[in-house]
Design an enzyme around this catalytic site. Structure first.
Site, PDB file in Angstrom:
ATOM      1  N   GLU A 124       0.586   0.852   6.566  1.00 14.68           N
ATOM      2  CA  GLU A 124       0.338  -0.088   5.475  1.00 14.68           C
ATOM      3  C   GLU A 124       1.042  -1.379   5.879  1.00 14.68           C
ATOM      4  OE1 GLU A 124       1.266  -2.290   2.644  1.00 14.68           O
ATOM      5  OE2 GLU A 124       2.096  -0.605   1.476  1.00 14.68           O
ATOM      6  N   CYS A 139       3.664  -6.864  -0.233  1.00 22.67           N
ATOM      7  CA  CYS A 139       2.516  -6.952   0.691  1.00 22.67           C
ATOM      8  C   CYS A 139       1.237  -7.320  -0.035  1.00 22.67           C
ATOM      9  CB  CYS A 139       2.294  -5.629   1.405  1.00 22.67           C
ATOM     10  SG  CYS A 139       3.704  -5.111   2.349  1.00 22.67           S
ATOM     11  N   LYS A 164      13.475   7.219   7.897  1.00 23.70           N
ATOM     12  CA  LYS A 164      14.434   6.132   8.106  1.00 23.70           C
ATOM     13  C   LYS A 164      14.073   4.981   7.178  1.00 23.70           C
ATOM     14  CE  LYS A 164      14.417   2.683  10.980  1.00 23.70           C
ATOM     15  NZ  LYS A 164      14.800   1.635  10.017  1.00 23.70           N
ATOM     16  N   GLU A 212       1.781 -14.742   6.083  1.00 28.83           N
ATOM     17  CA  GLU A 212       2.349 -14.350   4.793  1.00 28.83           C
ATOM     18  C   GLU A 212       3.682 -15.064   4.587  1.00 28.83           C
ATOM     19  OE1 GLU A 212       1.878  -9.994   2.986  1.00 28.83           O
ATOM     20  OE2 GLU A 212       2.464 -10.012   5.061  1.00 28.83           O
TER      21      GLU A 212
HETATM   22  C1  SIN Z   1       3.898  -3.190  -0.866  1.00 29.49           C
HETATM   23  O1  SIN Z   1       4.319  -4.316  -0.996  1.00 29.49           O
HETATM   24  O2  SIN Z   1       3.685  -2.748   0.239  1.00 29.49           O
HETATM   25  C2  SIN Z   1       3.637  -2.220  -1.980  1.00 29.49           C
HETATM   26  C3  SIN Z   1       3.221  -2.802  -3.211  1.00 29.49           C
HETATM   27  C4  SIN Z   1       2.825  -1.834  -4.288  1.00 29.49           C
HETATM   28  O3  SIN Z   1       2.968  -0.606  -4.211  1.00 29.49           O
HETATM   29  O4  SIN Z   1       2.324  -2.346  -5.261  1.00 29.49           O
END
Ligand code: SIN
Length: 490
Positions: free
Chosen positions: A260, A294, A182, A392
């Site tokens: 993650e 991230c 999804k 964040e």
């Molecule tokens: C992410 O923001 O989770 C992934 C970033 C990346 O693969 O560099």
């Protein structure tokens, strides 16, 4: 048609279940909006638990046949998929920029980046070795065999609509798992186009099933996968609260998880750093996808000897970034994904200003461009009292914190529940080793801002989650180890 494509049929707004493109069971649809103007441009299937169940049923039927194929047969399909992704690069990039907002130049890069995971796992899949354990007892032979874990549920975020799903699906398929997936509610179209290309590459029916859903309906659909004992693994990229929810709710059937999650990455610039390189590294890592990454630096710590010069030169670079709709080829910063995202950025900047920060550049919404634009921003005199320090921001805002001693920077960098990425710049070789080993993060950039690669293990520590994606480690999460003890051999 809302955008010019060589192959308009790549825009799918139905689910892919058992090799058939179908409407959601209840026939519902939800609007997908272009973040540049906030307007709906297409409606996608709004799936519920009935669709999630149908996807799992299809994956369960397909599993025995798929896991029995030879690794090289699976690799051949993955290689064809890789070639098709690259052959359709421009269309995929246009779909991605329209639904996600990232500049075209970045979308093209993401198509290549996502495709690289498919190629990598096509190559790694045939190299999943087990072990013959040196003999411990006469007449017995002990063997460790790696087997596909079973049905994998992949739940992916909106910030990398292609790369995140590719790096979850490709290893799963490479080792013989079947998949239910999804994509994020804001960005279903890139992922669905990817699924169509997998079908065209010859993936058998039911091996990859994909459903789209709005935020609320998606919760119910995913709940079905969490409760279903046939789904043996969840792989998720997204926020820490959602990751914790998935861990709690899948405990009933003890699924394997890779999570993650959030980052809050520190970026440290020591007095002895190459300042040009540090600014280039920060620009690359911070402003990728407008700061909606991230692994983006969220807190930038600069040693006092270079603080003022660094801030001035950074502000010059940041103020020259061109902001605009993603489909304009010259734009470097697109819109944020939605109104909630811009509101959060504005709240963080306001909070920093109320606690004594100053704006060197930016610091405002760009409403003249559209509803979801925010100016690339540099803040000086940031402190631990500010929300930007502990949450964040996920936007184009750089808060600069001043520090005096190495140990102060390391303490501040580690003073967070998160540990995904951390960066630092120094010319001192001994410091490179010392700081790398002391920073609590799964990914370290030492004099480097661009760390992502299909050949490297990606993932976090602490509340940034567990499991690794990419590299040879990226296969482990989709495998279980079976021990076979053969007796009576003497
Ligand atoms: C992410 O923001 O989770 C992934 C970033 C990346 O693969 O560099």
């Amino acid at each position: 048609m809302f955008l010019e494509l060589t192959r308009p049929e790549l825009v799918r707004t139905q689910n892919l279940i058992d090799g058939k493109w179908t409407d959601a069971a209840e026939g519902a649809r939800y609007p997908v909006a272009n973040p540049a103007n906030g307007e709906r441009f297409v409606d996608a299937a709004n799936s519920t638990s009935a669709d999630a169940r149908a996807a799992t049923d299809a994956a369960a039927r397909a599993l025995p046949g798929w896991r029995a194929t030879l690794p090289r047969e699976r690799a051949a399909i993955l290689r064809r998929w890789h070639a098709l992704i690259l052959a359709n690069l421009e269309d995929l990039a246009r779909i991605m920029s329209t639904e996600q907002g990232k500049p075209l130049v970045e979308s093209r890069g993401e198509v290549r980046y996502g495709a690289s995971y498919v190629e990598w796992f096509a190559e790694e899949g045939p190299r999943v070795y087990g072990d013959i354990i040196p003999q411990q007892q006469r007449g017995k032979r002990m063997i460790a065999v790696k087997e596909p874990i079973g049905i994998v549920a992949a739940i992916t975020p909106w910030n990398f609509p292609l790369a995140m799903i590719a790096r979850k699906i490709a290893p799963a398929l490479a080792v013989g798992c079947t998949v239910v997936a999804k994509p994020a509610e804001d960005t279903p179209l890139t992922a669905l186009a990817l699924a169509l290309l997998a079908q065209e590459a010859g993936l058998p029916d039911g091996v990859l099933n994909m459903i789209s859903a709005s935020r609320d309906a998606g919760v119910a659909a995913v709940a079905d996968w969490l409760a279903d004992a046939r789904v043996r693994k969840i792989t998720f990229t997204g926020s820490t609260p959602v990751g914790k929810h998935l861990a709690r709710e899948s405990a009933g059937t003890l699924k394997k998880l890779s999570l993650e999650l959030g980052g809050n990455a520190p970026f440290i610039v020591f007095d002895d750093a190459d300042i040009d390189a540090a600014i280039a590294g920060l620009m690359a890592s911070k402003f990728r996808n407008g700061g909606q990454t991230c692994v983006c630096p969220n807190r930038v710590y600069v040693q006092s000897g270079v603080y003022d010069a660094f801030a001035r030169r950074l502000a010059e670079r940041v103020s020259s970034l061109k902001v605009g709709p993603a489909t304009d080829d010259s734009v470097l910063i697109g819109p944020m994904i939605n109104a909630r995202a811009v509101d959060k950025i504005a709240r963080h900047v306001d909070d920093a200003l109320s606690h004594g920060a100053r704006v060197l550049t930016g610091g405002r919404r760009l409403t003249e461009l559209g509803p979801n634009f925010y100016a690339p921003t540099v803040l000086v005199d940031a402190s631990e009292k500010m929300v930007v320090c502990c949450e964040e921001t996920f936007g184009p805002v750089v808060p600069l914190f001043r520090f005096e001693r190495e140990e102060d920077a390391i303490r501040a960098a580690n003073d967070t529940p998160f540990g995904l990425a951390a960066y630092f710049y120094t010319r001192d070789a001994r410091r490179i080793h010392r700081v790398s080993s002391q920073l609590e993060a799964g990914v370290i950039g030492a004099n480097e801002g661009a760390v992502a690669s299909e050949a490297a293990p990606f993932g976090g520590v602490k509340e940034s989650g567990y499991g690794r994606e990419g590299s040879r480690y990226g296969l482990d999460d989709y495998l279980s180890v079976k021990y076979v003890c053969e007796g009576g051999l003497d």
